[in-house]
Motif scaffolding. Structure first.
Motif, PDB file in Angstrom:
ATOM      1  N   UNK A 126       0.828  -1.213   0.000  1.00 35.07           N
ATOM      2  CA  UNK A 126       0.000   0.000   0.000  1.00 35.07           C
ATOM      3  C   UNK A 126       0.858   1.256   0.000  1.00 35.07           C
ATOM      4  N   UNK A 127       1.961   1.221   0.719  1.00 29.94           N
ATOM      5  CA  UNK A 127       2.852   2.386   0.737  1.00 29.94           C
ATOM      6  C   UNK A 127       3.473   2.617  -0.637  1.00 29.94           C
ATOM      7  N   UNK A 128       3.764   1.545  -1.346  1.00 27.63           N
ATOM      8  CA  UNK A 128       4.329   1.691  -2.689  1.00 27.63           C
ATOM      9  C   UNK A 128       3.305   2.300  -3.631  1.00 27.63           C
ATOM     10  N   UNK A 129       2.066   1.892  -3.505  1.00 25.80           N
ATOM     11  CA  UNK A 129       1.033   2.361  -4.422  1.00 25.80           C
ATOM     12  C   UNK A 129       0.554   3.764  -4.057  1.00 25.80           C
ATOM     13  N   UNK A 130       0.280   3.992  -2.787  1.00 29.70           N
ATOM     14  CA  UNK A 130      -0.325   5.257  -2.376  1.00 29.70           C
ATOM     15  C   UNK A 130       0.712   6.346  -2.108  1.00 29.70           C
ATOM     16  N   UNK A 131       1.749   6.019  -1.336  1.00 24.19           N
ATOM     17  CA  UNK A 131       2.688   7.040  -0.899  1.00 24.19           C
ATOM     18  C   UNK A 131       4.021   7.011  -1.633  1.00 24.19           C
ATOM     19  N   UNK A 132       4.123   6.268  -2.706  1.00 21.53           N
ATOM     20  CA  UNK A 132       5.390   6.166  -3.427  1.00 21.53           C
ATOM     21  C   UNK A 132       5.838   7.462  -4.049  1.00 21.53           C
ATOM     22  N   UNK A 133       4.892   8.261  -4.515  1.00 24.66           N
ATOM     23  CA  UNK A 133       5.253   9.518  -5.168  1.00 24.66           C
ATOM     24  C   UNK A 133       5.719  10.569  -4.171  1.00 24.66           C
ATOM     25  N   UNK A 134       5.454  10.372  -2.903  1.00 23.53           N
ATOM     26  CA  UNK A 134       5.831  11.361  -1.880  1.00 23.53           C
ATOM     27  C   UNK A 134       7.199  11.100  -1.273  1.00 23.53           C
ATOM     28  N   UNK A 135       7.852  10.044  -1.677  1.00 27.05           N
ATOM     29  CA  UNK A 135       9.173   9.755  -1.141  1.00 27.05           C
ATOM     30  C   UNK A 135       9.169   8.842   0.068  1.00 27.05           C
ATOM     31  N   UNK A 136       8.020   8.270   0.402  1.00 27.07           N
ATOM     32  CA  UNK A 136       7.944   7.377   1.548  1.00 27.07           C
ATOM     33  C   UNK A 136       8.177   5.920   1.158  1.00 27.07           C
ATOM     34  N   UNK A 137       8.701   5.691  -0.024  1.00 31.13           N
ATOM     35  CA  UNK A 137       8.916   4.321  -0.468  1.00 31.13           C
ATOM     36  C   UNK A 137      10.049   3.643   0.294  1.00 31.13           C
ATOM     37  N   UNK A 138      10.907   4.411   0.932  1.00 27.53           N
ATOM     38  CA  UNK A 138      11.984   3.823   1.731  1.00 27.53           C
ATOM     39  C   UNK A 138      11.395   3.102   2.935  1.00 27.53           C
ATOM     40  N   UNK A 139      10.352   3.661   3.519  1.00 26.95           N
ATOM     41  CA  UNK A 139       9.704   3.006   4.663  1.00 26.95           C
ATOM     42  C   UNK A 139       9.070   1.698   4.208  1.00 26.95           C
ATOM     43  N   UNK A 140       8.405   1.703   3.063  1.00 26.23           N
ATOM     44  CA  UNK A 140       7.828   0.482   2.514  1.00 26.23           C
ATOM     45  C   UNK A 140       8.891  -0.537   2.160  1.00 26.23           C
ATOM     46  N   UNK A 141      10.030  -0.057   1.701  1.00 25.09           N
ATOM     47  CA  UNK A 141      11.159  -0.938   1.392  1.00 25.09           C
ATOM     48  C   UNK A 141      11.654  -1.640   2.653  1.00 25.09           C
ATOM     49  N   UNK A 142      11.781  -0.897   3.729  1.00 21.32           N
ATOM     50  CA  UNK A 142      12.228  -1.478   5.005  1.00 21.32           C
ATOM     51  C   UNK A 142      11.205  -2.475   5.531  1.00 21.32           C
ATOM     52  N   UNK A 143       9.927  -2.121   5.459  1.00 23.52           N
ATOM     53  CA  UNK A 143       8.873  -3.031   5.940  1.00 23.52           C
ATOM     54  C   UNK A 143       8.826  -4.326   5.135  1.00 23.52           C
ATOM     55  N   UNK A 144       9.000  -4.215   3.827  1.00 25.40           N
ATOM     56  CA  UNK A 144       8.959  -5.430   3.001  1.00 25.40           C
ATOM     57  C   UNK A 144      10.180  -6.317   3.262  1.00 25.40           C
ATOM     58  N   UNK A 145      11.328  -5.727   3.538  1.00 22.78           N
ATOM     59  CA  UNK A 145      12.509  -6.533   3.870  1.00 22.78           C
ATOM     60  C   UNK A 145      12.304  -7.263   5.190  1.00 22.78           C
ATOM     61  N   UNK A 146      11.747  -6.578   6.181  1.00 15.97           N
ATOM     62  CA  UNK A 146      11.475  -7.219   7.473  1.00 15.97           C
ATOM     63  C   UNK A 146      10.467  -8.347   7.302  1.00 15.97           C
TER      64      UNK A 146
END
Length: 144
Positions: free
Chosen positions: A21-41
């Motif tokens: 959801x972070x990749x789809x909704x908040x990816x354009x705002x630069x919050x994709x790093x948080x989604x990247x960390x969550x997906x790795x965990x």
């Protein structure tokens, strides 16, 4: 024999969904790093749980294994999407930062040359101000 859920059954699935959801909704705002960390965990915990299932499949529910496998796929998809968005965002920042830095340098160089010429003109400005005071203006009105 009593069977349990795998340790990462609900948590890795939730992490995968949130990262996606972070990749789809908040990816354009630069919050994709948080989604990247969550997906790795989520991916790490799903892989750990699947290894535990392979060591002792009789201790865990088969349905729980399917949930963790689904979570692993979701986390991989979220990892790829967030990684692509992060690289695009970093590339944009590098290109934009380069243009901004060069324009700032040009303005600073331009302002250095302007201040030198301004310092030379400042003395002439002060002399004109002394000649064009408000008192001289009022005197010229009274003379008319």
């Amino acid at each position: 024999m009593y069977q349990n859920k795998l340790p990462a059954d609900p948590s890795s699935l939730i992490l995968g969904i949130v990262a996606l959801c972070m990749a789809i909704i908040l990816g354009c705002c630069g919050f994709s790093i948080i989604g990247l960390i969550l997906s790795i965990i989520g991916l790490i915990s799903a892989n750990k749980s699947l290894r535990e299932y392979q060591l002792n499949p009789n201790a865990y529910l088969p349905n729980s294994r399917q949930n963790v496998s689904t979570a692993k796929v979701l986390n991989i998809i979220a990892l790829v999407l967030n990684g692509i968005i992060t690289f695009i965002f970093l590339g944009y920042l590098i290109v934009y930062g380069t243009f901004m830095f060069s324009s700032i340098r040009e303005e600073l160089n331009k302002s250095k040359t302007d201040t030198i010429s301004y310092e030379n003109d400042e003395y002439e400005w002060d002399q004109q101000v002394e000649e064009d005071t408000i008192y001289n203006y009022q005197d010229s009105l009274n003379q008319e």
